[in-house]
Design a protein around this motif. Structure first.
Motif, PDB file in Angstrom:
ATOM      1  N   VAL A  35       0.854  -1.196   0.000  1.00  0.00           N
ATOM      2  CA  VAL A  35       0.000   0.000   0.000  1.00  0.00           C
ATOM      3  C   VAL A  35       0.886   1.240   0.000  1.00  0.00           C
ATOM      4  O   VAL A  35       1.929   1.272   0.654  1.00  0.00           O
ATOM      5  CB  VAL A  35      -0.978   0.014   1.198  1.00  0.00           C
ATOM      6  N   GLN A  36       0.484   2.257  -0.756  1.00  0.00           N
ATOM      7  CA  GLN A  36       1.291   3.475  -0.846  1.00  0.00           C
ATOM      8  C   GLN A  36       0.681   4.640  -0.093  1.00  0.00           C
ATOM      9  O   GLN A  36       1.395   5.476   0.445  1.00  0.00           O
ATOM     10  CB  GLN A  36       1.509   3.846  -2.302  1.00  0.00           C
ATOM     11  N   LYS A  37      -0.653   4.718  -0.078  1.00  0.00           N
ATOM     12  CA  LYS A  37      -1.302   5.786   0.678  1.00  0.00           C
ATOM     13  C   LYS A  37      -2.757   5.417   0.932  1.00  0.00           C
ATOM     14  O   LYS A  37      -3.316   4.562   0.260  1.00  0.00           O
ATOM     15  CB  LYS A  37      -1.213   7.140  -0.027  1.00  0.00           C
ATOM     16  N   VAL A  38      -3.330   6.104   1.901  1.00  0.00           N
ATOM     17  CA  VAL A  38      -4.738   5.947   2.242  1.00  0.00           C
ATOM     18  C   VAL A  38      -5.363   7.332   2.238  1.00  0.00           C
ATOM     19  O   VAL A  38      -4.755   8.292   2.732  1.00  0.00           O
ATOM     20  CB  VAL A  38      -4.904   5.297   3.636  1.00  0.00           C
ATOM     21  N   VAL A  39      -6.546   7.427   1.659  1.00  0.00           N
ATOM     22  CA  VAL A  39      -7.290   8.682   1.637  1.00  0.00           C
ATOM     23  C   VAL A  39      -8.608   8.470   2.372  1.00  0.00           C
ATOM     24  O   VAL A  39      -9.323   7.503   2.097  1.00  0.00           O
ATOM     25  CB  VAL A  39      -7.562   9.163   0.200  1.00  0.00           C
ATOM     26  N   VAL A  40      -8.910   9.346   3.305  1.00  0.00           N
ATOM     27  CA  VAL A  40     -10.176   9.310   4.053  1.00  0.00           C
ATOM     28  C   VAL A  40     -10.946  10.571   3.679  1.00  0.00           C
ATOM     29  O   VAL A  40     -10.440  11.683   3.836  1.00  0.00           O
ATOM     30  CB  VAL A  40      -9.924   9.265   5.578  1.00  0.00           C
ATOM     31  N   TRP A  41     -12.162  10.379   3.173  1.00  0.00           N
ATOM     32  CA  TRP A  41     -12.989  11.508   2.757  1.00  0.00           C
ATOM     33  C   TRP A  41     -14.020  11.825   3.819  1.00  0.00           C
ATOM     34  O   TRP A  41     -14.703  10.937   4.319  1.00  0.00           O
ATOM     35  CB  TRP A  41     -13.702  11.193   1.442  1.00  0.00           C
ATOM     36  N   GLU A  42     -14.130  13.100   4.158  1.00  0.00           N
ATOM     37  CA  GLU A  42     -15.166  13.565   5.081  1.00  0.00           C
ATOM     38  C   GLU A  42     -16.413  13.994   4.294  1.00  0.00           C
ATOM     39  O   GLU A  42     -17.522  13.780   4.729  1.00  0.00           O
ATOM     40  CB  GLU A  42     -14.652  14.740   5.908  1.00  0.00           C
ATOM     41  N   THR A  43     -16.188  14.635   3.170  1.00  0.00           N
ATOM     42  CA  THR A  43     -17.238  15.056   2.251  1.00  0.00           C
ATOM     43  C   THR A  43     -16.696  14.854   0.837  1.00  0.00           C
ATOM     44  O   THR A  43     -15.553  14.427   0.659  1.00  0.00           O
ATOM     45  CB  THR A  43     -17.617  16.539   2.436  1.00  0.00           C
TER      46      THR A  43
END
Length: 61
Positions: free
Chosen positions: A43-51
């Motif tokens: 895995v290279q990165k994780v993105v968490v979206w709030e909106t």
């Protein structure tokens, strides 16, 4: 990976009651990255979206 995420992510719970840290998008992204990296080392990165327009990402680079 979807099945793994279902196992580690709380569903319909207040994140303040689940985590022992402040569950900001930045902190959740880091926590999630560390868990995913244990199972999927590439895995290279994780993105968490709030909106739709606002989120946070975490990577080691």
């Amino acid at each position: 990976i979807s099945k793994f995420l279902d196992e580690i992510l709380p569903d319909y719970k207040l994140l303040n009651e689940v985590f022992d840290f402040s569950p900001s998008a930045e902190n959740v992204a880091k926590w999630l990255y560390e868990r995913v990296k244990e199972r999927y080392p590439t895995v290279q990165k994780v993105v968490v979206w709030e909106t739709e327009d606002c989120g946070a990402e975490y990577s080691e680079v």
